[in-house]
Design a protein around this motif. Structure first.
Motif, PDB file in Angstrom:
ATOM      1  N   SER A   1      -2.525  23.428  19.574  1.00 54.10           N
ATOM      2  CA  SER A   1      -3.185  23.733  20.852  1.00 54.10           C
ATOM      3  C   SER A   1      -3.884  25.087  20.821  1.00 54.10           C
ATOM      4  O   SER A   1      -4.985  25.241  21.367  1.00 54.10           O
ATOM      5  CB  SER A   1      -2.162  23.675  21.990  1.00 54.10           C
ATOM      6  OG  SER A   1      -1.081  24.569  21.732  1.00 54.10           O
ATOM      7  N   TRP A   2      -3.263  26.090  20.167  1.00 54.34           N
ATOM      8  CA  TRP A   2      -3.896  27.419  20.123  1.00 54.34           C
ATOM      9  C   TRP A   2      -5.180  27.379  19.301  1.00 54.34           C
ATOM     10  O   TRP A   2      -6.153  28.070  19.631  1.00 54.34           O
ATOM     11  CB  TRP A   2      -2.934  28.451  19.532  1.00 54.34           C
ATOM     12  CG  TRP A   2      -2.569  28.226  18.087  1.00 54.34           C
ATOM     13  CD1 TRP A   2      -1.478  27.562  17.608  1.00 54.34           C
ATOM     14  CD2 TRP A   2      -3.307  28.670  16.938  1.00 54.34           C
ATOM     15  NE1 TRP A   2      -1.489  27.550  16.234  1.00 54.34           N
ATOM     16  CE2 TRP A   2      -2.595  28.226  15.803  1.00 54.34           C
ATOM     17  CE3 TRP A   2      -4.481  29.396  16.771  1.00 54.34           C
ATOM     18  CZ2 TRP A   2      -3.029  28.480  14.500  1.00 54.34           C
ATOM     19  CZ3 TRP A   2      -4.919  29.651  15.475  1.00 54.34           C
ATOM     20  CH2 TRP A   2      -4.198  29.197  14.358  1.00 54.34           C
ATOM     21  N   TYR A   3      -5.188  26.547  18.242  1.00 51.90           N
ATOM     22  CA  TYR A   3      -6.391  26.447  17.415  1.00 51.90           C
ATOM     23  C   TYR A   3      -7.494  25.715  18.182  1.00 51.90           C
ATOM     24  O   TYR A   3      -8.673  26.088  18.087  1.00 51.90           O
ATOM     25  CB  TYR A   3      -6.055  25.707  16.118  1.00 51.90           C
ATOM     26  CG  TYR A   3      -7.202  25.668  15.137  1.00 51.90           C
ATOM     27  CD1 TYR A   3      -7.404  26.699  14.227  1.00 51.90           C
ATOM     28  CD2 TYR A   3      -8.093  24.595  15.115  1.00 51.90           C
ATOM     29  CE1 TYR A   3      -8.461  26.676  13.320  1.00 51.90           C
ATOM     30  CE2 TYR A   3      -9.151  24.558  14.221  1.00 51.90           C
ATOM     31  CZ  TYR A   3      -9.326  25.599  13.329  1.00 51.90           C
ATOM     32  OH  TYR A   3     -10.375  25.566  12.447  1.00 51.90           O
ATOM     33  N   LYS A   4      -7.118  24.706  18.943  1.00 52.82           N
ATOM     34  CA  LYS A   4      -8.117  23.978  19.738  1.00 52.82           C
ATOM     35  C   LYS A   4      -8.772  24.886  20.767  1.00 52.82           C
ATOM     36  O   LYS A   4      -9.980  24.786  21.017  1.00 52.82           O
ATOM     37  CB  LYS A   4      -7.453  22.784  20.436  1.00 52.82           C
ATOM     38  CG  LYS A   4      -7.075  21.652  19.505  1.00 52.82           C
ATOM     39  CD  LYS A   4      -6.494  20.491  20.292  1.00 52.82           C
ATOM     40  CE  LYS A   4      -6.167  19.317  19.385  1.00 52.82           C
ATOM     41  NZ  LYS A   4      -5.630  18.162  20.133  1.00 52.82           N
ATOM     42  N   ARG A   5      -7.989  25.782  21.380  1.00 54.37           N
ATOM     43  CA  ARG A   5      -8.562  26.683  22.374  1.00 54.37           C
ATOM     44  C   ARG A   5      -9.603  27.616  21.745  1.00 54.37           C
ATOM     45  O   ARG A   5     -10.613  27.931  22.364  1.00 54.37           O
ATOM     46  CB  ARG A   5      -7.448  27.512  23.032  1.00 54.37           C
ATOM     47  CG  ARG A   5      -6.562  26.724  23.984  1.00 54.37           C
ATOM     48  CD  ARG A   5      -5.726  27.648  24.844  1.00 54.37           C
ATOM     49  NE  ARG A   5      -4.820  28.463  24.045  1.00 54.37           N
ATOM     50  CZ  ARG A   5      -3.580  28.109  23.719  1.00 54.37           C
ATOM     51  NH1 ARG A   5      -3.093  26.932  24.124  1.00 54.37           N
ATOM     52  NH2 ARG A   5      -2.820  28.926  23.006  1.00 54.37           N
ATOM     53  N   ARG A   6      -9.340  28.035  20.505  1.00 54.91           N
ATOM     54  CA  ARG A   6     -10.256  28.971  19.851  1.00 54.91           C
ATOM     55  C   ARG A   6     -11.469  28.279  19.234  1.00 54.91           C
ATOM     56  O   ARG A   6     -12.509  28.909  19.024  1.00 54.91           O
ATOM     57  CB  ARG A   6      -9.514  29.744  18.753  1.00 54.91           C
ATOM     58  CG  ARG A   6      -8.394  30.616  19.270  1.00 54.91           C
ATOM     59  CD  ARG A   6      -7.717  31.361  18.135  1.00 54.91           C
ATOM     60  NE  ARG A   6      -6.548  32.108  18.589  1.00 54.91           N
ATOM     61  CZ  ARG A   6      -5.774  32.836  17.794  1.00 54.91           C
ATOM     62  NH1 ARG A   6      -6.050  32.914  16.492  1.00 54.91           N
ATOM     63  NH2 ARG A   6      -4.724  33.478  18.278  1.00 54.91           N
TER      64      ARG A   6
ATOM     65  N   GLN B   1     -12.823  25.073  20.238  1.00 52.62           N
ATOM     66  CA  GLN B   1     -13.065  23.889  21.053  1.00 52.62           C
ATOM     67  C   GLN B   1     -14.349  23.177  20.658  1.00 52.62           C
ATOM     68  O   GLN B   1     -15.416  23.771  20.596  1.00 52.62           O
ATOM     69  CB  GLN B   1     -13.122  24.288  22.525  1.00 52.62           C
ATOM     70  CG  GLN B   1     -13.237  23.108  23.477  1.00 52.62           C
ATOM     71  CD  GLN B   1     -13.238  23.550  24.920  1.00 52.62           C
ATOM     72  OE1 GLN B   1     -13.365  24.733  25.199  1.00 52.62           O
ATOM     73  NE2 GLN B   1     -13.098  22.602  25.825  1.00 52.62           N
TER      74      GLN B   1
END
Length: 237
Positions: free
Chosen positions: A158-163, A165
């Motif tokens: 999830s943290w990688y997806k936020r960065r 997107q």
């Protein structure tokens, strides 16, 4: 065509294809030889056993989270033997990959069951790299391996997806499985195993590298375009 999807994720991974002597490198994505080795281990095959049925698997990898390249210096000691030379070994930290394997349903169903109940321990390239579970995501029906890689949801943290997107995802697959990718980069690498016995042998296979749209949605540039409506500053006159 039946496609078996694998999720290769773990704290560390290492996918060597040309490691020699004191420098043990890693590819940026899983090699076909390492994945076939993982499948053979799950089925409980010995190193000298025949792997002919696994050699014809259609193979593709999608890089969902590339991870960070790290290295470790190691040495070895044996009984009554001086210390071995210092070696530098490279790993991928915190990486996630989607692997698609194409073949007939009977073979893939057997591999799926073996991965869910492995005979031998599974590891991601090296024995010090255990995987997160589950490894097998089950079978899907698609015409080709590359189509399965286009549609499965993005598996990054999830943290990688936020960065990142909506970022486009890199795919590496057998060249004959990427018929529609005219803009891909075609190269060859020696990671098609012929034997895992005492005299390990590998053949060269042709691969194609290209990027695909993120299955979770449009990229940042497309999102910005949609967020700003068309505007004509002269429309009031």
């Amino acid at each position: 065509m039946s496609i078996l999807l694998l999720r290769l994720s773990g704290p560390l991974q290492s996918w060597g294809s040309s490691s020699r002597f004191t420098i043990r490198t890693t590819q940026r994505e899983p090699t076909k030889s390492a994945v076939i080795g993982l499948l053979a281990s799950a089925q409980g095959r010995q190193r000298g056993d025949d792997i002919e049925d696994l050699l014809h698997l259609s193979f593709g990898v999608r890089i969902d989270q590339p991870g960070i390249l790290v290295n470790d210096m190691q040495t070895e000691h044996g009984a009554n033997v001086k210390a071995m030379p210092l070696t530098t070994r490279y790993y991928l930290s915190d990486a996630k990959f989607l692997v698609a394997l194409g073949a007939d349903s009977a073979l893939l169903e057997g591999l799926d069951q073996a991965l869910r109940h492995p005979r031998w321990p599974l590891y991601l390239g090296r024995r010090a790299c255990p995987p997160d579970y589950p490894v097998s995501l089950g079978l899907v029906q698609e015409d080709r391996v590359d189509q399965a890689l286009r549609t499965h949801p993005w598996m990054a943290a999830s943290w990688y997806k936020r960065r990142h997107q909506g970022s486009r995802l890199e795919v590496v697959c057998d060249a004959d499985c990427a018929k529609d990718e005219d803009n891909g980069i075609v190269s060859s690498q020696a990671d098609a195993p012929l034997s895992f016995g005492a005299a390990r042998r590998y053949a060269v296979r042709t691969v194609c590298r290209y990027r695909i749209p993120n299955p979770d949605g449009p990229g940042p540039d497309e999102q910005r375009t949609k967020a700003v409506p068309d505007h004509d500053p002269m429309s009031f006159f």
